[in-house]
Design an enzyme around this catalytic site. Structure first.
Site, PDB file in Angstrom:
ATOM      1  N   MET B 161      57.456  51.587 -14.942  1.00 36.11           N
ATOM      2  CA  MET B 161      58.276  50.284 -14.369  1.00 36.11           C
ATOM      3  C   MET B 161      57.526  50.047 -13.035  1.00 36.11           C
ATOM      4  O   MET B 161      57.603  50.626 -12.125  1.00 36.11           O
ATOM      5  CB  MET B 161      59.543  50.831 -13.999  1.00 36.11           C
ATOM      6  CG  MET B 161      60.370  50.067 -13.313  1.00 36.11           C
ATOM      7  SD  MET B 161      62.295  50.514 -13.341  1.00 36.11           S
ATOM      8  CE  MET B 161      62.287  52.022 -12.675  1.00 36.11           C
ATOM      9  N   ARG B 294      68.736  54.749 -12.971  1.00 33.96           N
ATOM     10  CA  ARG B 294      69.478  55.533 -11.959  1.00 33.96           C
ATOM     11  C   ARG B 294      70.356  56.407 -12.463  1.00 33.96           C
ATOM     12  O   ARG B 294      70.733  57.547 -11.974  1.00 33.96           O
ATOM     13  CB  ARG B 294      70.365  54.161 -11.252  1.00 33.96           C
ATOM     14  CG  ARG B 294      69.384  53.219 -10.566  1.00 33.96           C
ATOM     15  CD  ARG B 294      69.976  52.136  -9.881  1.00 33.96           C
ATOM     16  NE  ARG B 294      69.233  51.195  -9.339  1.00 33.96           N
ATOM     17  CZ  ARG B 294      69.615  50.322  -8.405  1.00 33.96           C
ATOM     18  NH1 ARG B 294      70.437  49.623  -8.588  1.00 33.96           N
ATOM     19  NH2 ARG B 294      68.409  49.744  -7.419  1.00 33.96           N
ATOM     20  N   TYR B 438      64.329  57.536  -4.844  1.00 38.55           N
ATOM     21  CA  TYR B 438      63.548  56.631  -5.855  1.00 38.55           C
ATOM     22  C   TYR B 438      64.705  56.068  -6.574  1.00 38.55           C
ATOM     23  O   TYR B 438      65.855  56.421  -6.730  1.00 38.55           O
ATOM     24  CB  TYR B 438      62.474  57.237  -6.383  1.00 38.55           C
ATOM     25  CG  TYR B 438      62.475  58.213  -7.489  1.00 38.55           C
ATOM     26  CD1 TYR B 438      63.841  58.994  -7.846  1.00 38.55           C
ATOM     27  CD2 TYR B 438      61.202  59.055  -7.987  1.00 38.55           C
ATOM     28  CE1 TYR B 438      63.728  59.922  -8.576  1.00 38.55           C
ATOM     29  CE2 TYR B 438      61.445  59.908  -8.909  1.00 38.55           C
ATOM     30  CZ  TYR B 438      62.627  60.521  -9.297  1.00 38.55           C
ATOM     31  OH  TYR B 438      62.678  61.684  -9.862  1.00 38.55           O
ATOM     32  N   GLU B 439      64.235  54.821  -7.224  1.00 43.08           N
ATOM     33  CA  GLU B 439      65.170  54.067  -8.161  1.00 43.08           C
ATOM     34  C   GLU B 439      66.139  53.372  -7.250  1.00 43.08           C
ATOM     35  O   GLU B 439      67.399  53.077  -7.868  1.00 43.08           O
ATOM     36  CB  GLU B 439      65.699  54.725  -9.283  1.00 43.08           C
ATOM     37  CG  GLU B 439      64.764  55.441 -10.352  1.00 43.08           C
ATOM     38  CD  GLU B 439      63.715  54.555 -10.688  1.00 43.08           C
ATOM     39  OE1 GLU B 439      64.039  53.389 -10.705  1.00 43.08           O
ATOM     40  OE2 GLU B 439      62.840  55.137 -11.255  1.00 43.08           O
ATOM     41  N   GLY B 440      65.751  53.007  -6.091  1.00 45.24           N
ATOM     42  CA  GLY B 440      66.630  52.442  -5.284  1.00 45.24           C
ATOM     43  C   GLY B 440      67.367  53.519  -4.306  1.00 45.24           C
ATOM     44  O   GLY B 440      68.146  54.278  -4.731  1.00 45.24           O
TER      45      GLY B 440
END
Lengths: 592, 592
Positions: B161, B294, B438-440
């Site tokens: 990603m 997430r 990570y991932e927001g």
């Protein structure tokens, strides 16, 4: 990575809040003045922020090395240490009769915070020496003191604290290291000590190990522990270095952090040792050193919080990402510095409001160490001693916990850039992580606070201590200009006093419940006492104007509204949560 | 280090609590039954606890290596990956038409927890592929799906990603990567992406990069972002591998943890890319993948909490130190296992009561993903979709935070032995530390919850969701057998509902305040929803007897009395603390 010691804040606390005159009034400190104080802080800042900070990252990458039985410190450590001792930092609070500068502990605490901020590993090579010096100065014979202490103050010999063995860390009564009288007044020590910080290194000509051991035939448990000085290299009558003693480094640890600090396993194999103090009274003497170390470990957490704050604050100013809530600083830009995001501000202020409050507690406690050691007023000295005894576990545990929450939060502000090694934020977390563990885990500190400091005779003092703060807060809580700060502190203190009463009763009636709530109680105590510090600061600047003071008022209010509310949850958990914990049998935990 | 997946607990949640029949009733899951479910969990446990755990420590020591432009995974990773794909783990929840097993998400969540527990780095080589598969299956053309997806399910090709660039992480609207139409329906992509997990490695024959970029002339900001498939090696018409595409690895990061995972900087230099979905609608499509990631990042935190618990519990049984409170297990011994210390029990139970509650939330959410994707009942599917949207940021942020508090606490139980690398506890902390980032970041999750999920249309759903739990709790709060658990949950939920109302109003009237309270609100939400899960579990076993159920009741009560009280402090901080935060100007923070 940057570090600028918060000298303005430090001087504010010393000069405007506690008052330097209280320090100067103590015997032996007559020559201290504001200028000297400031000059030393500035020099400590310069040395920390340049020399010591510059070798911190490489120290972590390189680590202390163990080869062919000896330890080598990372590149730059030797040069920095030479500067450290040449500039007299090894003897700041040491006795002038040994070449020390005899300066106040309150100053030493501020310096410790700075050194802890920039290079914990380096600090460890020096702080154990300082503790060993004070222990020996307190408990050793005149002969030993004259022979060894000047070299320690000069910094050419260093010290260690050898307590832990593989099977005993917290519970020193289990130790196996043996001491056999050699017939000439000395002893032969045999055993293996682990986790010995600075147990070997290449910074000093000699290393003085302070070792606890059991003399043959001594009682089991803590009542049979004696304290010995075991030099790495034996010292001749004339003070020159003689033969190598039978102490050898078996290995060093590979650790999560403080990788430049050598954590050694030491083998004592009929090593020559000199008794310090009385036989079987070693643990009591050792506490002199342990209490100094506990305070300074807390200050590592404080220092690391400060450097984490400074760098995260700067990063948040530089890093642009997303739009700020209106009104934006500049509508023409596609994104704003993240410091405009309220969540970033909240995290930064959570660190800073706690750091400034904790620093006040450090200064307050430092002053009380000075009073305890110097005051001619016996009652004042005794009260000060009780204050220090009460606050030492609180500082050790709470400041080291604060170090963790602060460094983690600062790392979070960096996002992914905080997780990579490049920016150094992740090293702060790793280096800090030892502070809640060593010198008595934070759980041990909590048990000390609950089972010893708030009960019995010291418990009577604790009551008086809390009552005096209650009186102070009551006096000011209706004063409109400070009520927003003093009011919440008073509520929290009321809650602390109630919880203290409840817990003390439990120590007598239901020891398990008291022990199970100890860590939560320590946190309740610490958060509340820091609220008292903030309140007194705000009262002291009640009529002062200007942005410096306005920001202090805002920070104090932030602390009361954003940090202190946790205390009510802690009290509820301690009192109402006790049953839920007591419900469990060990078999419930291990059965699965 | 040991790991035994808590299969009994997992099966309890699926079979006795939510009811496997709810899953089996969904179209396409007709062949799922309890035996199959159990058999897969047992096999996942075996594979995780042996193969994957055994290479976790070496993976950390060795790290992923970058040499001559290519990445090599640590020893053992290739062999483990081969086993992983041969056993079909790459296709558990993938579509049977691409060779997948089409099994439920609720099962996938439990497997994700196991793999996350034993080897986060390994998991990362597989989880991005899974996300990429689902994204492409959802948004790509039939041609692309047919050409690429079977190889992904087989596991011989993997996915990435590619979002982040040096100057944009959270704020993807700032991205610079450009896509130029090549005239043949493909695009030429140029730009540099950073922090690309598994951006290069030696485990698969090909790597499919899912890249967001701006097509020349597209609008600025997030409305001009398109999504592309950029294979590392171009794939010929017949599906065989063709030429190397113009994607190159510039470097890999040196990180605090997950050191066996290659985090790459990738240069795209006129690389051939295939548009996925519509032009300028790339970000919306990407969210399909991001939401999967997430959830699974949250499950890393849950898994790490579980393995931390298991090892700390065992260590606390083995390590003898100090005497336990009376009655001691054995008065003749000089010291007792530290698990008899109430403070150790409190820390262990704090982890476990949260872990079991969080696992229930994982199962609950997994079930709703299944309903959302499979249910023939449109209203039920829509409700489930809203449920998943609401809970995804909560799971990501709260479970990763739980991972941190659990691994730190477990490390603390080991004392000094937790700080050295030997026992592996410090690696758990370092590996977990990326999950809140990570991932927001967790702050981004909190803003998502506050600004999107509890407001507007989804806000109406959130109200219904909370109201339905309120109804459930009210129904049972007077039932003596469960009141000790349901009662506190009902109080917390009342408080959450009030705070939600207050905060939603702020989102409209005072955005800065809402944003500044977002993280605290997410924590309040999570702690309360987990209390609801616990309540429903306890109601479901109301009349069941036996130690397994008794321990569940004790754990639920522990959660209510020892963990949940924080919610009242959080609500107070959110509402009363808003002013103190709003008081500050950015200049107050940076002035010093």
């Amino acid at each position: 990575m940057i570090y600028n010691a918060p000298i303005k804040d430090m001087l504010f606390l010393v000069n405007e809040w506690i008052g330097l005159d209280k320090v100067i009034a103590l015997p032996g400190y007559e020559e201290v003045d504001a200028e000297l104080f400031e000059a030393i802080l500035e020099e400590a800042d310069r040395f920390s922020g340049t020399e010591l900070l510059s070798i911190n990252r490489d120290g972590d990458e390189h680590g202390a090395k163990f080869e062919n039985g000896t330890v080598t410190t990372p590149p730059g450590f030797k040069e920095a240490y030479t500067q450290f001792i040449e500039n007299g930092w090894a003897g700041i609070d040491a006795d002038p009769e040994h070449g020390g500068q005899g300066l106040p502990k309150v100053l030493q605490n501020l310096i410790d915070e700075m050194v802890g901020a920039v290079n914990v590993s380096f600090k460890l090579y020096t702080e154990l020496s300082r503790g060993a010096y004070h222990l020996m100065n307190h408990a050793a014979s005149d002969e030993i003191r004259e022979k060894y202490l000047p070299k320690m103050v000069e910094g050419v010999w260093s010290g260690t604290m050898c307590l832990t063995e593989a099977h005993c860390g917290t519970d020193l009564g289990l130790l196996n290291t043996k001491a056999v009288p050699a017939g000439d007044g000395t002893y032969k020590l045999s055993g293996t000590k682990i986790f010995i910080t600075s147990g070997d290194h290449d910074l000093t000509e000699n290393i003085l190990h302070l070792v606890i051991a059991r003399i043959e035939g001594a009682p089991a448990g803590t009542r049979g522990i004696s304290l010995f000085l075991v030099p790495k290299i034996l010292v001749n009558e004339d003070g020159s270095l003689g033969e190598r003693n039978a102490v050898n480094t078996a290995s060093i640890e590979h650790k999560m952090g403080i990788r430049a600090s050598a954590t050694c396993t030491l083998n004592f194999d009929d090593a020559t040792g000199y008794l310090i103090g009385e036989e079987n009274r070693g643990l009591a003497a050792m506490f002199k050193m342990m209490n100094i170390e506990r305070m300074t470990v807390g200050l590592q957490g404080l220092g690391l919080s400060e450097i984490a704050y400074q760098n995260a604050r700067d990063y948040a100013q530089e890093r642009t990402q997303s739009k700020a809530p209106a009104p934006r600083p500049d509508d023409s830009k596609p994104a704003d510095p993240i410091i405009y995001q309220p969540e970033m501000q909240r995290q930064l202020l959570t660190i800073r409001s706690q750091v400034e409050g904790a620093r006040a507690l450090s200064v307050f406690t430092g002053l009380h160490v000075d009073i305890m050691e110097r005051s001619a007023d016996e009652a004042a000295a005794a009260d000060a001693e009780n204050t220090v005894a009460l606050l030492t576990p609180v500082i050790k545990a709470h400041f080291s916990d604060l170090g963790m929450s602060s460094t983690l939060s600062a790392q979070q502000i960096y996002g992914g850039h905080g997780y990579v090694r490049e920016h150094g934020m992740e090293q702060l977390v790793r280096d800090c992580r030892i502070a809640p563990i060593y010198e008595g885990t934070n759980e041990v500190q909590a048990i000390d606070l609950v089972a010893r400091k708030i009960t019995g005779k010291t418990g009577e003092f604790a009551d008086r201590f809390l009552a005096s703060w209650q009186e102070f807060l009551r006096e000011h809580e209706d004063d409109e200009k400070v009520a927003a700060i003093v009011g919440p502190a008073a509520v929290a203190l009321e809650c602390l006093i109630d919880t203290t009463r409840w817990l003390r009763e439990k120590v007598q009636s239901d020891d398990a419940t008291a022990r199970g709530a100890a860590s939560q109680y320590l946190r309740l105590f610490a958060l509340t006492i820091i609220a008292c510090m903030w309140s007194q600061i705000i009262v002291s600047i009640r009529d002062k104007e200007g942005s410096f003071y306005d920001i202090k008022r805002k920070l104090a209010r932030f602390y009361m509204q954003q940090v202190l509310p946790e205390t009510s949850a802690l009290a509820a958990t301690i009192i109402q949560g006790a049953d839920a914990l007591a419900d469990f049998e060990v078999s419930d935990l291990v059965g699965q």
